[in-house]
Design a protein around this motif. Structure first.
Motif, PDB file in Angstrom:
ATOM      1  N   LYS A  44       0.832  -1.205   0.000  1.00 40.35           N
ATOM      2  CA  LYS A  44       0.000   0.000   0.000  1.00 40.35           C
ATOM      3  C   LYS A  44       0.865   1.254   0.000  1.00 40.35           C
ATOM      4  N   SER A  45       0.181   2.397  -0.098  1.00 40.57           N
ATOM      5  CA  SER A  45       0.848   3.692  -0.017  1.00 40.57           C
ATOM      6  C   SER A  45       0.148   4.531   1.042  1.00 40.57           C
ATOM      7  N   LEU A  46       0.947   5.310   1.765  1.00 42.88           N
ATOM      8  CA  LEU A  46       0.433   6.162   2.835  1.00 42.88           C
ATOM      9  C   LEU A  46       0.977   7.562   2.630  1.00 42.88           C
ATOM     10  N   ALA A  47       0.098   8.566   2.690  1.00 40.55           N
ATOM     11  CA  ALA A  47       0.520   9.945   2.456  1.00 40.55           C
ATOM     12  C   ALA A  47       0.170  10.828   3.639  1.00 40.55           C
ATOM     13  N   PHE A  48       1.135  11.643   4.064  1.00 43.27           N
ATOM     14  CA  PHE A  48       0.905  12.715   5.025  1.00 43.27           C
ATOM     15  C   PHE A  48       0.657  13.984   4.221  1.00 43.27           C
ATOM     16  N   ILE A  49      -0.527  14.555   4.369  1.00 44.87           N
ATOM     17  CA  ILE A  49      -0.917  15.734   3.603  1.00 44.87           C
ATOM     18  C   ILE A  49      -1.148  16.875   4.584  1.00 44.87           C
ATOM     19  N   ARG A 102       9.798  19.544   0.953  1.00 49.10           N
ATOM     20  CA  ARG A 102       8.374  19.568   1.301  1.00 49.10           C
ATOM     21  C   ARG A 102       7.612  18.428   0.640  1.00 49.10           C
ATOM     22  N   PHE A 103       8.179  17.860  -0.408  1.00 45.74           N
ATOM     23  CA  PHE A 103       7.559  16.742  -1.108  1.00 45.74           C
ATOM     24  C   PHE A 103       8.542  15.574  -1.095  1.00 45.74           C
ATOM     25  N   ARG A 104       8.247  14.568  -0.303  1.00 41.73           N
ATOM     26  CA  ARG A 104       9.155  13.436  -0.191  1.00 41.73           C
ATOM     27  C   ARG A 104       8.412  12.139  -0.474  1.00 41.73           C
ATOM     28  N   ARG A 105       9.185  11.151  -0.895  1.00 40.64           N
ATOM     29  CA  ARG A 105       8.624   9.838  -1.182  1.00 40.64           C
ATOM     30  C   ARG A 105       9.651   8.784  -0.799  1.00 40.64           C
ATOM     31  N   TRP A 106       9.260   7.907   0.111  1.00 45.53           N
ATOM     32  CA  TRP A 106      10.147   6.863   0.609  1.00 45.53           C
ATOM     33  C   TRP A 106       9.594   5.494   0.237  1.00 45.53           C
ATOM     34  N   ALA A 107      10.466   4.637  -0.228  1.00 44.62           N
ATOM     35  CA  ALA A 107      10.056   3.279  -0.607  1.00 44.62           C
ATOM     36  C   ALA A 107      10.671   2.264   0.358  1.00 44.62           C
ATOM     37  N   PHE A 108       9.895   1.236   0.651  1.00 42.52           N
ATOM     38  CA  PHE A 108      10.345   0.109   1.478  1.00 42.52           C
ATOM     39  C   PHE A 108      10.135  -1.157   0.636  1.00 42.52           C
ATOM     40  N   PRO A 109      11.080  -1.431  -0.283  1.00 43.06           N
ATOM     41  CA  PRO A 109      10.896  -2.480  -1.284  1.00 43.06           C
ATOM     42  C   PRO A 109      10.509  -3.854  -0.731  1.00 43.06           C
ATOM     43  N   PRO A 110      11.087  -4.334   0.388  1.00 40.41           N
ATOM     44  CA  PRO A 110      10.695  -5.674   0.844  1.00 40.41           C
ATOM     45  C   PRO A 110       9.200  -5.809   1.131  1.00 40.41           C
ATOM     46  N   LEU A 164       5.775   5.552   1.315  1.00 41.00           N
ATOM     47  CA  LEU A 164       5.378   6.578   2.270  1.00 41.00           C
ATOM     48  C   LEU A 164       5.654   7.939   1.644  1.00 41.00           C
ATOM     49  N   VAL A 165       4.650   8.813   1.671  1.00 39.74           N
ATOM     50  CA  VAL A 165       4.706  10.058   0.915  1.00 39.74           C
ATOM     51  C   VAL A 165       4.408  11.247   1.822  1.00 39.74           C
ATOM     52  N   ALA A 166       5.078  12.364   1.578  1.00 42.51           N
ATOM     53  CA  ALA A 166       4.742  13.635   2.208  1.00 42.51           C
ATOM     54  C   ALA A 166       4.361  14.625   1.120  1.00 42.51           C
ATOM     55  N   ILE A 167       3.166  15.195   1.225  1.00 38.88           N
ATOM     56  CA  ILE A 167       2.683  16.174   0.258  1.00 38.88           C
ATOM     57  C   ILE A 167       2.462  17.493   0.986  1.00 38.88           C
ATOM     58  N   TRP A 168       3.184  18.517   0.570  1.00 37.21           N
ATOM     59  CA  TRP A 168       3.104  19.822   1.209  1.00 37.21           C
ATOM     60  C   TRP A 168       1.814  20.528   0.794  1.00 37.21           C
ATOM     61  N   SER A 169       0.937  20.730   1.760  1.00 37.20           N
ATOM     62  CA  SER A 169      -0.307  21.469   1.532  1.00 37.20           C
ATOM     63  C   SER A 169      -0.706  22.072   2.874  1.00 37.20           C
ATOM     64  N   PRO A 170      -0.028  23.128   3.313  1.00 38.56           N
ATOM     65  CA  PRO A 170      -0.155  23.608   4.689  1.00 38.56           C
ATOM     66  C   PRO A 170      -1.514  24.160   5.062  1.00 38.56           C
ATOM     67  N   LEU A 171      -2.356  24.448   4.059  1.00 39.56           N
ATOM     68  CA  LEU A 171      -3.691  24.971   4.337  1.00 39.56           C
ATOM     69  C   LEU A 171      -4.799  24.099   3.741  1.00 39.56           C
ATOM     70  N   LEU A 172      -4.429  23.065   3.022  1.00 39.14           N
ATOM     71  CA  LEU A 172      -5.327  22.078   2.407  1.00 39.14           C
ATOM     72  C   LEU A 172      -6.156  22.655   1.259  1.00 39.14           C
ATOM     73  N   VAL A 173      -6.334  23.955   1.232  1.00 34.01           N
ATOM     74  CA  VAL A 173      -7.059  24.588   0.139  1.00 34.01           C
ATOM     75  C   VAL A 173      -6.091  25.427  -0.688  1.00 34.01           C
ATOM     76  N   LYS A 174      -6.562  25.909  -1.810  1.00 38.10           N
ATOM     77  CA  LYS A 174      -5.733  26.650  -2.762  1.00 38.10           C
ATOM     78  C   LYS A 174      -5.230  27.963  -2.169  1.00 38.10           C
ATOM     79  N   THR A 175      -3.957  28.268  -2.381  1.00 33.03           N
ATOM     80  CA  THR A 175      -3.361  29.527  -1.933  1.00 33.03           C
ATOM     81  C   THR A 175      -2.582  30.163  -3.084  1.00 33.03           C
ATOM     82  N   ARG A 176      -2.329  31.448  -2.928  1.00 33.62           N
ATOM     83  CA  ARG A 176      -1.477  32.141  -3.907  1.00 33.62           C
ATOM     84  C   ARG A 176      -0.723  33.239  -3.181  1.00 33.62           C
ATOM     85  N   ASP A 177       0.572  33.335  -3.462  1.00 34.44           N
ATOM     86  CA  ASP A 177       1.411  34.387  -2.891  1.00 34.44           C
ATOM     87  C   ASP A 177       1.462  35.555  -3.868  1.00 34.44           C
TER      88      ASP A 177
END
Length: 442
Positions: free
Chosen positions: A147-152, A184-192, A197-210
């Protein structure tokens, strides 16, 4: 109930009544004859109490855990993992160190940069009515095999992600397959275990613009589109089996709020022609939009967690005017509870979660609450303070938001493992279109 101790049976009390006597023909006084109905009820009641006592005694050692919904309030004799106390355990060992084969962000690497006390590593979480097992890396990887697991979310979510990577490194070496230098965007694999395992940077969860990305500071006024989910995570959901959403601290900064493409107000924008709107409204709308997006997905069978608000612990001022977090042991739950704005943040997100969970049940969507707030409000000792960066960096602010690694943040992953185990085997119906190799992490 304590194991192995029998509780005394308290017999029901009876009400004293006046007994009428009758006189026989020979002048002797007699009490009226006792009908069987007078003693059947007391005897039956006593028998039921004895049976219940024996039943409870036989099963007093059995531990019950909240159902997979992970609600923050438990009832009866069920165990709520998230209600308890921190207990000092001098024999407790950390799951990893700053020398383990995993990446610890320097900003949370307290031991590397000289934190002198170590007692903050010796506290374990003890639920009120059961035990929280120690984290088992092999067991976790077996549960998430294939499976895959993401921290958002924000950097506190990344904090938990890095903790999990280090905890799993005891069993399987994590391979960084991010193909990007953006931490801010990482992806780690555990082949065995064919686990990603994924990290997706979305600090406000909704759309932002600077508006001025080249001159971005803590006080930059950003545009926040409260009714539009952030594409950073919506574009990746088809490839993710387990998601953990979390956000909090970013909502305190200045924003201009948009809905349907129009300005509806702002927060700390200091503009007379724009209505000031509470940050709690923005926080509520961010989760409403997130959960609405998830509920509207077609044929999505993933498992969704909300990790609740992570409190900060600045004392003696704010981060930029002398505030710090120098405590070396936790508060007790009698000394510190969620209140004020921290309770408001927690309640806001949990109310939206409960509404979404109710709707999700109708559609077969699994939403679970990783309710860490009550435990972490007591851990003012667990932050980096000034030990989360090189000592030569005198310009850095004290960090009383993130958590030392190793440290109390590791408990979040103990919670996570128990919640995944509650789901049972086959808790995710794998769909053919999911492909963890196609995550496009910028």
């Amino acid at each position: 109930m304590e194991s192995g101790k029998a509780n005394p049976i308290e017999l029901p009390t009876t009400t004293t009544t006046t007994t009428t006597t009758t006189t026989t023909t020979n002048g002797n006084l007699h009490k009226p004859l006792i009908n069987t109905k007078h003693f059947i009820l007391p005897v039956t009641t006593l028998a039921i109490l004895i049976i219940l006592h024996l039943y409870i005694g036989n099963f007093s050692d059995h531990r019950l855990i909240n159902p997979p919904a992970g609600n923050s309030t438990g009832g009866g004799d069920k165990c709520n993992l998230f209600q308890g106390s921190w207990v000092f355990d001098d024999e407790r060992e950390t799951y990893y160190t700053n020398e383990s084969k995993c990446i610890i962000d320097d900003r949370q690497n307290c031991m590397k940069y000289g934190r002198p006390d170590t007692d903050f590593l010796k506290w374990r979480w003890q639920p009120d009515k059961c035990d929280l097992p120690e984290f088992d890396a092999v067991e976790f990887l077996e549960v998430v095999r294939g499976k895959s697991l993401a921290f958002i979310g924000d950097s506190v979510g990344r904090n938990q992600m890095q903790s999990l990577v280090c905890m799993l490194a005891a069993e399987a070496y994590p391979i960084d397959v991010s193909h990007t230098n953006d931490t801010r965007f990482r992806r780690w694999a555990f082949p065995p275990y064919n686990f990603t395992l994924v990290a997706i940077w979305s600090p406000l969860l909704v759309k932002t613009r600077d508006p001025n990305p080249e001159n971005f500071t803590r006080n930059s006024l950003m545009n926040l589109y409260l009714d539009e989910a952030d594409e950073a995570w919506t574009s990746e959901l088809d490839n993710i089996d387990i998601t953990i959403f979390s956000t909090g601290q970013w909502f305190f900064r200045p924003f201009t709020y948009y809905e349907k493409g129009e300005i509806i107000g702002c927060h700390f924008c200091n503009q007379e022609n724009i209505t000031e709107i509470s940050l709690y409204y923005a926080y509520q709308m961010a989760f409403k939009t997130t959960f609405t997006t998830l509920l509207n997905l077609q044929n999505y069978t993933g498992l969704i967690f909300l990790r609740t608000f992570s409190p900060q612990h600045f004392e003696n001022g704010d981060y930029n005017n002398g505030g710090n977090c120098i405590r070396t042991k936790p508060f007790t739950k009698q000394e510190m509870k969620l209140d004020g704005y921290k309770l408001m943040m927690y309640s806001t997100q949990v109310n939206e979660f409960k509404a979404a969970q109710k709707e999700g049940e109708k559609k077969g969507l699994k939403l679970r609450l990783l309710d860490t707030s009550d435990a972490m409000i007591m851990r003012a000792d667990g932050h980096p303070n000034h030990y989360g960066h090189p000592a030569s960096d005198n310009k850095s602010y004290p960090d009383c938001v993130h958590w030392c690694m190793p440290g109390p943040v590791d408990t979040w992953n103990e919670f996570l493992l128990e919640m995944l185990k509650m789901e049972g085997e086959g808790f995710i119906e794998r769909t053919p279109q999911r492909n963890t190799t196609k995550l496009n992490l910028r």
